[in-house]
Design a protein around this motif. Structure first.
Motif, PDB file in Angstrom:
ATOM      1  N   LEU A 142       0.833  -1.206   0.000  1.00 58.16           N
ATOM      2  CA  LEU A 142       0.000   0.000   0.000  1.00 58.16           C
ATOM      3  C   LEU A 142       0.866   1.255   0.000  1.00 58.16           C
ATOM      4  O   LEU A 142       0.566   2.227  -0.704  1.00 58.16           O
ATOM      5  CB  LEU A 142      -0.922  -0.007   1.222  1.00 58.16           C
ATOM      6  CG  LEU A 142      -2.058  -1.040   1.204  1.00 58.16           C
ATOM      7  CD1 LEU A 142      -2.748  -1.106   2.560  1.00 58.16           C
ATOM      8  CD2 LEU A 142      -3.064  -0.713   0.103  1.00 58.16           C
ATOM      9  N   ASN A 213      -8.606   5.902  -4.660  1.00 57.41           N
ATOM     10  CA  ASN A 213      -7.397   6.616  -4.244  1.00 57.41           C
ATOM     11  C   ASN A 213      -7.568   7.297  -2.892  1.00 57.41           C
ATOM     12  O   ASN A 213      -6.582   7.550  -2.196  1.00 57.41           O
ATOM     13  CB  ASN A 213      -7.000   7.637  -5.310  1.00 57.41           C
ATOM     14  CG  ASN A 213      -6.523   6.961  -6.584  1.00 57.41           C
ATOM     15  OD1 ASN A 213      -6.331   5.755  -6.620  1.00 57.41           O
ATOM     16  ND2 ASN A 213      -6.342   7.739  -7.634  1.00 57.41           N
ATOM     17  N   LEU A 216      -6.257   4.365  -0.929  1.00 54.86           N
ATOM     18  CA  LEU A 216      -4.883   3.928  -1.168  1.00 54.86           C
ATOM     19  C   LEU A 216      -3.851   4.928  -0.664  1.00 54.86           C
ATOM     20  O   LEU A 216      -2.846   4.542  -0.044  1.00 54.86           O
ATOM     21  CB  LEU A 216      -4.671   3.690  -2.671  1.00 54.86           C
ATOM     22  CG  LEU A 216      -5.400   2.494  -3.281  1.00 54.86           C
ATOM     23  CD1 LEU A 216      -5.185   2.477  -4.791  1.00 54.86           C
ATOM     24  CD2 LEU A 216      -4.918   1.185  -2.657  1.00 54.86           C
TER      25      LEU A 216
END
Length: 278
Positions: A142, A213, A216
């Motif tokens: 990640l 996103n 993430l």
């Protein structure tokens, strides 16, 4: 599974856009929060599968489970309202104006981010055992994703920004196709099958999804990724949001509405030219 023709599901698209634009603030935020959280869990699921199996395709094949769940539960992603709400405005539905549309987008953005960030914190706790240990293999992945998809673009300057934007356009072309595809069927199985295909495509191709996103990159920062909040905003989130808007509205919403909602008049058949032969 029952199939609806494009002329039928385009009406449903406009109806959905009107409903979302006029929804209460409470319901809009709750539904957006849950959508962001569920999609973030799906992203964590896909990354875990990829790390543990070494096969990115398998992660992409299984990622759509989150999208299907949030859609069937009636939750809202920013990428979807980018496509649907403008159609209600263009169609001049009562109560849907520019202010209502922008209000909806803003509330959904905030709700999606809050949900995705909540899951980012939870996953960061899991992969570090409550921040007592260094990130495990999934946590390291990640962090690496965050670096590669911010500093990786920044390294190429304007060319990197263009690439990021185009990936975001292509992403919501596919994601919004998934949203609309679910309206083609009246059965759960038909909706799931129709949604699964474009969502799998976008994830495996590495296109940029603003809500994925939102999970993430905050999780990457929490897990020691070597990039900053400014890098995340400038070299990913803001261009991705703009690209998602262009992709969903241009290649899905407006095209379907224009050709199936406001179909142009048919061309008249030409009269045969009388023969001058005796």
């Amino acid at each position: 599974m029952s199939y609806l023709k494009p002329s039928e599901f385009v009406v449903k698209m406009v109806d959905a856009g009107q409903d979302k634009a006029l929804m209460s603030t409470r319901d809009t935020v709750i539904r957006a929060y849950m959508a962001g959280a569920i999609l973030a869990l799906a992203a964590a699921f896909a990354v875990t599968i990829t790390v543990q199996t070494g096969e990115p395709l398998l992660g992409a094949v299984l990622f759509p489970v989150g999208f299907c769940l949030l859609y069937l539960l009636g939750f809202d992603l920013l990428t979807g309202v980018f496509t649907l709400v403008p159609l209600a405005w263009i169609d001049k539905r009562p109560g849907v104006n520019l202010r209502a549309m922008l209000r909806n987008w803003g509330l959904v953005f905030l709700g999606n981010f809050a949900g995705a960030f909540t899951v980012a914190v939870m996953i960061a706790i899991i992969v570090t055992t409550g921040f007592a240990m260094d990130p495990n293999e999934v946590g390291q992945k990640l962090g690496a994703i965050g670096e590669a998809r911010t500093l990786g673009y920044a390294e190429y300057g304007a060319s990197g920004m263009l690439t990021l934007f185009i990936r975001a356009v292509l992403c919501n072309w596919m994601v919004s196709t998934g949203v609309v595809a679910a309206m083609m069927s009246t059965s759960v199985s038909g909706k799931v099958i129709a949604m699964w295909m474009p969502i799998m495509l976008f994830f495996y191709m590495g296109f940029e999804h603003s809500i994925v996103n939102m999970f993430l990159f905050p999780s990457g920062l929490l897990l020691g990724g070597d990039f900053s909040i400014a890098d995340y905003l400038l070299w990913n989130e803001i261009p991705t949001v703009l690209g998602n808007l262009v992709g969903g509205l241009t290649f899905v919403g407006l095209t379907l509405y224009t050709t199936h909602g406001r179909t142009a008049a048919e061309r008249q058949a030409r009269e045969p030219v009388p023969s001058t032969q005796p």
